[in-house]
Motif scaffolding. Sequence first.
Motif, PDB file in Angstrom:
ATOM      1  N   TYR A 123      -8.361  -9.943   3.904  1.00 32.83           N
ATOM      2  CA  TYR A 123      -7.417  -8.860   4.206  1.00 32.83           C
ATOM      3  C   TYR A 123      -7.988  -7.935   5.278  1.00 32.83           C
ATOM      4  N   GLU A 124      -9.247  -7.595   5.127  1.00 32.92           N
ATOM      5  CA  GLU A 124      -9.882  -6.693   6.098  1.00 32.92           C
ATOM      6  C   GLU A 124      -9.855  -7.283   7.508  1.00 32.92           C
ATOM      7  N   ILE A 125     -10.251  -8.555   7.595  1.00 29.06           N
ATOM      8  CA  ILE A 125     -10.361  -9.182   8.917  1.00 29.06           C
ATOM      9  C   ILE A 125      -8.984  -9.362   9.555  1.00 29.06           C
TER      10      ILE A 125
ATOM     11  N   TYR B 282     -13.918 -10.698  -3.776  1.00 29.10           N
ATOM     12  CA  TYR B 282     -14.552 -10.129  -2.584  1.00 29.10           C
ATOM     13  C   TYR B 282     -14.095 -10.878  -1.331  1.00 29.10           C
TER      14      TYR B 282
ATOM     15  N   TYR C  29      -5.722  -9.135  -4.319  1.00 33.62           N
ATOM     16  CA  TYR C  29      -6.679  -8.453  -3.438  1.00 33.62           C
ATOM     17  C   TYR C  29      -6.316  -8.486  -1.957  1.00 33.62           C
ATOM     18  N   TYR C  30      -5.096  -8.859  -1.674  1.00 30.06           N
ATOM     19  CA  TYR C  30      -4.581  -8.827  -0.310  1.00 30.06           C
ATOM     20  C   TYR C  30      -3.297  -8.016  -0.401  1.00 30.06           C
TER      21      TYR C  30
ATOM     22  N   THR D  87     -17.967 -12.479   5.932  1.00 28.44           N
ATOM     23  CA  THR D  87     -17.237 -11.998   7.106  1.00 28.44           C
ATOM     24  C   THR D  87     -17.527 -12.829   8.353  1.00 28.44           C
TER      25      THR D  87
ATOM     26  N   LYS E 102      -6.310  -7.700   8.788  1.00 24.05           N
ATOM     27  CA  LYS E 102      -5.549  -6.435   8.684  1.00 24.05           C
ATOM     28  C   LYS E 102      -4.150  -6.699   8.131  1.00 24.05           C
TER      29      LYS E 102
ATOM     30  N   GLU F  82     -10.572  -9.963  -0.403  1.00 27.33           N
ATOM     31  CA  GLU F  82     -10.585  -8.630   0.216  1.00 27.33           C
ATOM     32  C   GLU F  82     -11.022  -8.704   1.673  1.00 27.33           C
ATOM     33  N   LYS F  83     -12.021  -9.532   1.928  1.00 28.18           N
ATOM     34  CA  LYS F  83     -12.519  -9.671   3.305  1.00 28.18           C
ATOM     35  C   LYS F  83     -11.463 -10.333   4.200  1.00 28.18           C
TER      36      LYS F  83
ATOM     37  N   ASN G  45       0.812  -1.219   0.000  1.00 31.01           N
ATOM     38  CA  ASN G  45       0.000   0.000   0.000  1.00 31.01           C
ATOM     39  C   ASN G  45       0.852   1.279   0.000  1.00 31.01           C
TER      40      ASN G  45
END
Lengths: 157, 578
Positions: B374-376, B368, B397-398, B535, B378, B371-372, B247
Amino acid sequence: MQHIITALVENRFGVLANISSLFSARGFNIDSLAVGETHDPSISRMTIVVTGDDRIIQQVMKQLNKMIDTIRVSDLTEEAHVERELMLIKMGHTPKTRAEIVQLVEIFKGRIIDFNPRDLSVEIVGSSDKILAFMDIMRSFGIKEVARTGRVALPRG
Amino acid sequence: MDKTGAEILVEGLEKEGVDVMFGYPGGAILDICDCLCKSKIRFILTRHEQGAAHAADGFARSTGRVGVCMATSGPGATNLVTGIATAYMDSVPMVAITGQVPTSMIGNDAFQEADMVGITRPITKYNYLVKDVMDLPRIIKEAFFIASTGRPGPVLIDIPKDIQRAVYKNYSYPEKIDMRSYKPVYEGHPNQIEKAAKAIEKSKKPLLYCGGGAIISGAHEEILKLAEKCDIPVTMTLLGLGCFPGNHPLALNMLGMHGTQYANFATAETDLIIAVGARFDDRVTGKIDEFAPNAQGRVIHIDIDPSAISKNIQVSVPIVGDCKKVLSDLLKVVKPLKHPEWVKQIREWKEKFPLKYKNDDDLLRPQYIVEKIYEITKGDAIIVTEVGQNQMWAAHYYQYSKPRTFLSSGGLGTMGYGFPAAIGAKVAHPDKLVIDVAGDGSIQMNIQEMATAVINNIDVKIVILNNAFLGMVRQWQELFYQREYAFTDLVRYIDKDITTEDIKKDPSLFLPNFVKLAEAYDALGLRVTKKEEVTPALEKAFSSPKVAIVECIVEREENVFPMIPGGASVKQMIGGMA
C-alpha cells in the motif's frame, strides 16, 4: 402451507429442466408440476404446487420470476381461482363388484374409458380432494395403476 | 450476405464491442478459431481453460465490461466450470463460448462430449445450446444483453461443430433486442424511496452496509454523498471494498467473520441498516438471529435482484432497483442529518480497536508486506487476491479508495482465482500496476499461467505470502481442531517440525522454489526473508518491465484476526488484539 403457483414461460428447449433444477438446487419441494402449451404456441403455462412457509413461498416466487424465460408468475392460493386435476385409475373387477364400481364412478361423475374382462380404467376430473377420495374408495377393489396430471389452475374473472 | 456460424459468431463478438478474449482451442471449436485469428479481436491463449475463465472474470470486474472466454467441447468446457461458477456467485458479466460435438452426435457419448447446458444450468444466469444457425445472431445479442444487464452474470453459448460450419443465407446481425420475459427494473419505487428517507431521518444510529452490487452499479459517488449528507458510517463486504474510501472518517471497512471490530460493533449497535447491493451472506451475518439485534424490523435493502431481498433476513423497506439510480433519487428527498453521538462512538471504537498485528520485533509477518504494498503503490494499483489468509490480509491492510481496484473471489471462494484474474485485469489496464496477493497454496492452482503472462508481456506482479501452509484451513485447525494440521502442511518433510527459520535458511524445504520457477518462465523471481528486504524487493518487482514473483517467507502460524467463528455472533469474536 400448500400453495398453487402458475407461471407463463417461454415455450423453449430447457425451460422445464431450468425450473426443476431451480427447485432442487434451492431445496424447494414440488408436490406437483404440470406443463402445457397455451393458445399461443410460443408460451407454456406451468402450474406448480409447492409446500412451504411464507418465506419459502416468497423465495419460490422470486426465484421463478428471476428466471430469464419466465413471463409472469402468480400465486393463486389466496386469489379466486379454478383448479382441476385429472386421474386415470385402473382396477380389477369381478361380476360381483362391477355394478358397485360403475355406480361409484357415476357418483363421482367419472367415466369408464377402458374395459376388459380382467380390469377397467376410469377417468376422474376434479379437485385433488375428490380425486383422493375416489382413490381411497377404490382401494378395496384392488387398484392396479394410477396416473395423475397434477393440478392445473387459472385465476377467476 | 451469406455467412457461416463461425463467421457470424466472430462478427457478433465484434459488434458487441469485444476486443479481447481468453481461451483454448480444440477439435470442436476449430472453425471458430480459424475465423477468430483473422479478426481484430485479440485472442489470449491461456495454458488451462480455468485460467481463461478467471482472466475473463478479472477483465470484467476491473472494467465493468463483459469478459469473454472460450473452450472446446468436453474437457475444455468442463475446465471452464469453476471459473463460470466463480463469476456467477459474484455477479460478474461474462460470456463463455464452448464448442460442442455435431448436433447429430449429441447424446451419443461422442468423443469429447459433455452436456454443458446441463452442467452449467445452476451456475449461469442463462445458457444456450445453438440448434440452428439461424438462431445464432439473436442468441449472441441476447447473451451479451443478459450477461451485462440487471444483476449481471455469466451466460454460456454452446455451439455444435456443424452449426459453426452451417451457412446462413442473407444473414444480418440484429440491431435491437426484445425479450418479453426479461426486463430488469432499474428505477426504485418512489414510495419506497420516500419511506427509506423517513426511516433514515428517524434513525439515531444508521449504518450503510455496501456490497458488490454498489460497485457493479457504479454507486460509489452516491454512497459518498449520502454518507456525508446524512452523517452515516459505511461498512463494506469483501466485494464492496473500494465503493467508499477506506481512509474516510466514516469508513468502517469490512464487517463479518473477518471484519474489523469497529464494523462489527457498529453492526451490533445500529438501529437502521441501509443495505446497498449486499445480500446478508452468512460470512457477513454470522448467527442470523443475533445479527444487528437493534435493527430488527429496521432494514432498508436496495438491490436490483428481488430474490436477494428478504432471503436471509426480514427487510422493512425493500427497494428493487439499480443502486446508483435509487441512491441518487434518495439523495433528492432525504434531509441533511447529523449524528454527533453515533459518529463519536464510532471514532472511539476505531481508535480503541484498530486492526493491528504484532510489529515490534524483527519477524516478517504477512500483514507488514501488504502494508508496504500500500505504501509503495500509494493505493494506486489493482489488487487481486487468491483465497484464504492472503485474501483477508489484502482486505485489511490495504486501503481501497476506488471501485474496481480490489478483485477477489468472494462468494465461491475459489483458490487459484487471483493470478489469472490479474492477467485479465492487466490486459484491460496495461498502464496500471496489477498485483496478485497470493498464498503459497492458491498460487500453485493456476501457476501454469506464468507462460501466458510472460509470452504476452502481461507483466502482473505476484506477491506470495509463503507460510508453507494452507494457512486459513490451518488457522481453523489451530482454533477448532486442537492444532491437528491435517493435510495443510506444505513443507517437504511433514513428519519433521519445520520452522519459519528453517525455511528461510534452506529454500529446498518448500516446493516449488518460486525464484527458480520464475526464472524457468523467464520472469523475475525475488525471495524475501527479512523485513528490511520487503520494500526494495517490491520496488524492484513493481518497476521491472517483467512479470515478477516476490516470494516472502512469513511467520508460519500467523492468524487472521479478528475472527468471528462460523455461525457465531459478535460476542464470540476472537483475537481482536494482536
